[in-house]
Design a protein around this motif. Structure first.
Motif, short mmCIF file in Angstrom:
data_model
loop_
_atom_site.label_atom_id
_atom_site.label_comp_id
_atom_site.label_asym_id
_atom_site.label_seq_id
_atom_site.Cartn_x
_atom_site.Cartn_y
_atom_site.Cartn_z
N UNK A 1 41.82 53.74 18.75
CA UNK A 1 42.86 52.60 18.23
C UNK A 1 43.76 52.59 19.07
N UNK A 2 44.37 51.46 19.33
CA UNK A 2 45.82 51.13 19.99
C UNK A 2 46.94 51.92 19.18
N UNK A 3 47.77 52.34 19.88
CA UNK A 3 49.02 53.24 19.29
C UNK A 3 49.64 52.56 17.97
N UNK A 4 49.84 51.17 18.05
CA UNK A 4 50.50 50.26 17.08
C UNK A 4 49.69 50.38 15.79
N UNK A 5 48.47 50.71 15.79
CA UNK A 5 47.43 50.89 14.55
C UNK A 5 47.65 52.06 14.05
N UNK A 6 47.90 53.24 14.99
CA UNK A 6 47.85 54.39 14.42
C UNK A 6 49.23 54.97 13.71
N UNK A 7 50.38 54.53 14.21
CA UNK A 7 51.58 54.84 13.76
C UNK A 7 52.54 53.36 14.09
N UNK A 8 53.36 53.04 13.28
CA UNK A 8 54.11 51.69 13.74
C UNK A 8 55.11 52.35 14.99
N UNK A 9 55.28 51.42 15.80
CA UNK A 9 56.29 51.90 17.06
C UNK A 9 57.49 52.30 16.49
N UNK A 10 58.31 53.13 17.22
CA UNK A 10 59.33 53.67 16.77
C UNK A 10 60.48 52.58 16.66
N UNK A 11 60.26 51.45 17.39
CA UNK A 11 61.32 50.29 17.58
C UNK A 11 60.92 49.45 16.38
N UNK A 12 59.90 49.52 15.42
CA UNK A 12 59.60 48.86 14.25
C UNK A 12 60.21 48.92 12.89
N UNK A 13 60.44 50.45 12.61
CA UNK A 13 61.23 50.48 11.31
C UNK A 13 62.75 49.99 11.39
N UNK A 14 62.99 49.17 10.47
CA UNK A 14 64.34 48.62 10.29
C UNK A 14 65.16 49.85 10.15
N UNK A 15 66.55 49.79 10.19
CA UNK A 15 67.27 50.86 9.82
C UNK A 15 67.78 50.92 8.63
N UNK A 16 66.90 51.00 7.64
CA UNK A 16 67.24 51.09 6.20
C UNK A 16 68.55 51.99 5.94
N UNK A 17 68.31 53.28 6.12
CA UNK A 17 69.45 54.32 6.08
C UNK A 17 70.90 53.64 6.60
N UNK A 18 70.85 53.07 7.55
CA UNK A 18 72.16 52.65 8.25
C UNK A 18 72.50 51.43 7.30
N UNK A 19 71.67 50.59 6.90
CA UNK A 19 72.06 49.47 6.10
C UNK A 19 72.65 50.06 4.75
N UNK A 20 71.88 51.08 4.02
CA UNK A 20 72.47 51.69 2.91
C UNK A 20 73.75 52.23 3.04
N UNK A 21 73.95 53.28 4.09
CA UNK A 21 75.38 53.59 4.50
C UNK A 21 76.32 52.49 4.61
N UNK A 22 76.16 51.46 5.07
CA UNK A 22 77.08 50.44 5.44
C UNK A 22 77.31 49.57 3.89
N UNK A 23 76.29 49.55 3.18
CA UNK A 23 76.60 49.03 1.89
C UNK A 23 77.59 49.93 1.04
N UNK A 24 77.21 51.30 0.82
CA UNK A 24 78.01 52.21 0.12
C UNK A 24 79.44 52.35 0.88
N UNK A 25 79.60 52.21 2.20
CA UNK A 25 81.02 52.20 2.81
C UNK A 25 81.66 50.94 2.21
N UNK A 26 81.00 49.76 1.95
CA UNK A 26 81.75 48.56 1.44
C UNK A 26 82.15 49.06 0.02
#
Length: 661
Positions: A48-73
């Motif tokens: 299989x192509x790599x993108x079907x085996x695991x999402x590319x590293x650039x794909x996942x959104x920075x959820x942790x950063x968004x949550x940290x920003x919300x908590x900072x606010x």
């Protein structure tokens, strides 16, 4: 699953039976197709192509950063930290006052501490008033044990937080439950939050608390209140919904206002459910306070954590027994309180007769206080006077480990090399795309499009979180632990269900073991298997076996006697009757036990990261150390997604089993 429907039913529905069969079969066909796609993608993984085996590293959104920003606010811009610190300081004042009375912490109100003998006598009297002599002996022995082993300060540090957090959680849960009962919009908003809250592991609550409150007893109290409130909300809502309409109408006919109906009719009628919620709050509070040692909460949990890190098993067992005794005592006291019926004293009885219990307590407490004044050891047991079982326990443990070491070493090596490592590699080898297809297919087969899309959403969140591999390691550990738990608990349940005496003994054992805080399960497994994955899985298996055993026994005992007699009259053997009649009838109840076992196993896997596993729990401990709120919440939501996915699958199986029964 294809729907079987005759022509009359089809006509009543307004369309031909053949078309109904096709429509009913479609979810099964789509589900089977998705499962087949998942299997094919797994088989073709090397190509299989790599993108079907695991999402590319650039794909996942920075959820942790968004949550940290919300908590900072929230923390900095909206000033939420000022509010949370002020509330926490109020809790700290209550904790300090209780601590001052219980063990002499020199803060407000600056009183001398109660002698341990007075506390022991008071708890024994409370136990007798609620549950008779057995509960009185349990209460008195618990506090004599604590004082005699020199653990008074540690235990009182823990209890001062429990006695502060539990009433606050009860009050908050009661208020939210009433609000959810009064307004459907509040219930609709709270239900998904409660589902997620009760699926999040303990550590997920601690990280934001550290950021907004800090560390220490007040942080432990806040985390405990947040963790223990959801069961009280659910039980309040359940109890108020179950109030019979006739009772409410009788109250209205008597001229009661809505507030009077709530206070004098609905809440008293829902008393059993509310007190069961209080019991759950008490147990959750003790469990969380013990685990709050990770955020600087002093007391028994912190001492146990230090002893386990140093592998001092004898002293760990002493602390573990104390925690277990407190847990069992709290459970029995709150259950006895829930089981008591309101009693009204006869007007003709004298004051002394009506207050006999209070007078007995006053006399015994005064005697204990007098003895404490005459004999200092009755007021406080110093370190030199304290007993210790650590040396004989260490000697006994050393002999036991030496005798079992050849077997445990061989078992550890076999499980690690032949079972666990290949199983972990197999879970990690499944492409993400194949796993998503399998999840959607299983959901579609069991519950139609809604269940399939729900499972797909949970899987997609884990994939996009960036923690897929850690989640798969967590899932493999939980899966193997559940298999081990089933292999142990199901045969025991079948044997226990054969007679009422054995069944009652098994259920009593489950009641007792289920009160243990999860930290306790680490002591025997570390003793036998050391700090390894095998030890972690063993601890998870022990905890998961308890609900499986309980619900299997309950399910097998609940089979209608008429059906069992019919099977016997048909000439069925004992085993044939078990597999053909009893197990199918008990399957819905057994699946409830499996659901509970999954949740217990997930919580325990996260705690077992203390042993050094490589799953989500280890990353959560790192996030806790770094006070990384965003990362901690994302990891906690991954655990919750696994738990809620299991809930969807088991719910579908249970619906099928109920229809089949």
């Amino acid at each position: 699953m294809p729907l079987a429907i005759d022509d009359a039913q089809a006509g009543a529905a307004g369309r031909p039976a053949s078309r109904r069969r096709v429509a009913g079969a479609r979810p099964g066909f789509i589900g089977a197709a998705l499962i087949a796609l998942g299997v094919a993608l797994t088989a073709l993984a090397p190509w299989l192509p790599a993108w079907l085996v695991r999402p590319p590293e650039a794909t996942p959104p920075p959820l942790a950063d968004w949550l940290n920003a919300a908590f900072a606010v929230l923390r900095d811009d909206l000033g939420l930290m000022t509010l949370t610190r002020a509330a926490a300081n109020g809790l700290e004042t209550v904790i300090d006052a209780l601590a001052n009375v219980l063990y002499g912490k020199r803060r407000w109100p600056g009183l001398d501490p109660l002698p341990w003998s007075v506390v022991a006598v008071s708890v024994a009297c409370l136990g007798h008033a609620l549950g008779g002599w057995r509960l009185a002996l349990l209460g008195g022995f618990t506090f004599v044990w604590i004082a005699g082993l020199g653990q008074w300060k540690l235990a009182m540090e823990t209890l001062s937080v429990v006695l502060t957090a539990a009433p606050a959680a009860v009050a908050l849960g009661l208020a939210l439950g009433v609000a959810a009962w009064r307004r459907r919009s509040v219930e609709a908003a709270l239900t998904p939050l409660l589902n997620v809250a009760q699926s999040l592991p303990h550590f997920a609550y601690m990280i934001p608390v550290v950021v907004f409150v800090g560390v220490g007893p007040k942080a432990g109290a806040v985390a405990t209140i947040i963790f223990a409130t959801p069961p009280m909300v659910r039980m309040t809502l359940l109890g108020l919904k179950a109030v019979p309409v006739e009772i409410v109408e009788a109250g209205r006919m008597a001229g009661a206002t809505e507030w009077q109906l709530l206070r004098r009719v609905r809440l008293p009628t829902a008393r059993d459910a509310l007190l069961l919620g209080v019991n759950q709050v008490a147990m959750q509070s003790l469990a969380m306070v013990v685990l709050a040692s990770f955020i600087g909460m002093p007391g028994l949990g912190q001492r146990l954590l230090q002893l386990l890190q140093a592998l001092r098993i004898g002293q760990s067992i002493e602390i573990g027994v104390t925690i277990v005794l407190l847990a069992v005592l709290l459970d029995r006291l709150t259950r006895a309180w829930a089981g008591r019926r309101p009693a009204h004293a006869e007007a003709t009885r004298g004051w002394a007769a009506r207050n006999r219990a209070w007078l007995a307590w006053a006399a015994l407490a005064s005697l204990a206080w007098a003895l404490a004044s005459a004999f200092p050891i009755m007021a406080e047991v110093g370190r030199r006077d304290a007993l210790s079982l650590a040396d004989p326990l260490d000697a006994g443990v050393d002999r036991l480990v030496a005798a079992l070491d050849p077997y445990t070493f061989a078992l550890r090596g076999f499980l690690t090399g032949v079972v666990l490592t290949p199983m972990r590699d197999a879970f990690l080898a499944v492409p993400t795309s194949a796993a998503l297809a399998l999840m959607a297919g299983v959901g579609w087969r069991l519950g139609g499009a809604r269940a399939g899309l729900t499972l797909l959403a949970y899987g997609a969140f884990i994939a996009l979180s960036g923690w897929w591999d850690r989640s798969m390691i967590t899932l493999y550990m939980v899966s193997f632990a559940l298999v081990v738990a089933a292999c142990v608990s199901l045969p025991l349940a079948v044997l226990a269900a054969r007679g009422p005496r054995r069944a009652n003994a098994a259920l009593a054992l489950c009641d007792t073991v289920q009160t243990f805080p999860s930290f306790i399960y680490l002591i025997p497994v570390i003793m036998l298997f050391g700090v390894t994955d095998v030890a972690a899985i063993a601890a998870v298996s022990i905890l998961a076996a308890v609900p499986m055993l309980r619900y299997t026994v309950e399910g097998l005992r609940g089979a209608p006697p008429a059906l069992l007699e019919a099977a016997d009259m048909a000439g069925a053997t004992r085993w044939r009757r078990l597999w053909a009649v009893e197990v199918p009838l008990a399957a819905p109840t057994m699946l409830v036990g499996l659901n509970q076992a999954v949740m217990f196993a997930l919580f325990m896997v996260i705690i077992a990261a203390f042993i050094g596993t490589q799953d989500l729990g280890q990353e959560m401990q790192r996030a806790l150390s770094a006070s990384d709120v965003g990362k901690g919440l994302v990891l906690g939501l991954c655990v919750a997604a696994i738990g809620m996915s299991a809930d969807v699958v088991i719910g579908g199986l249970r619906a099928r089993a109920t229809r089949g029964a």
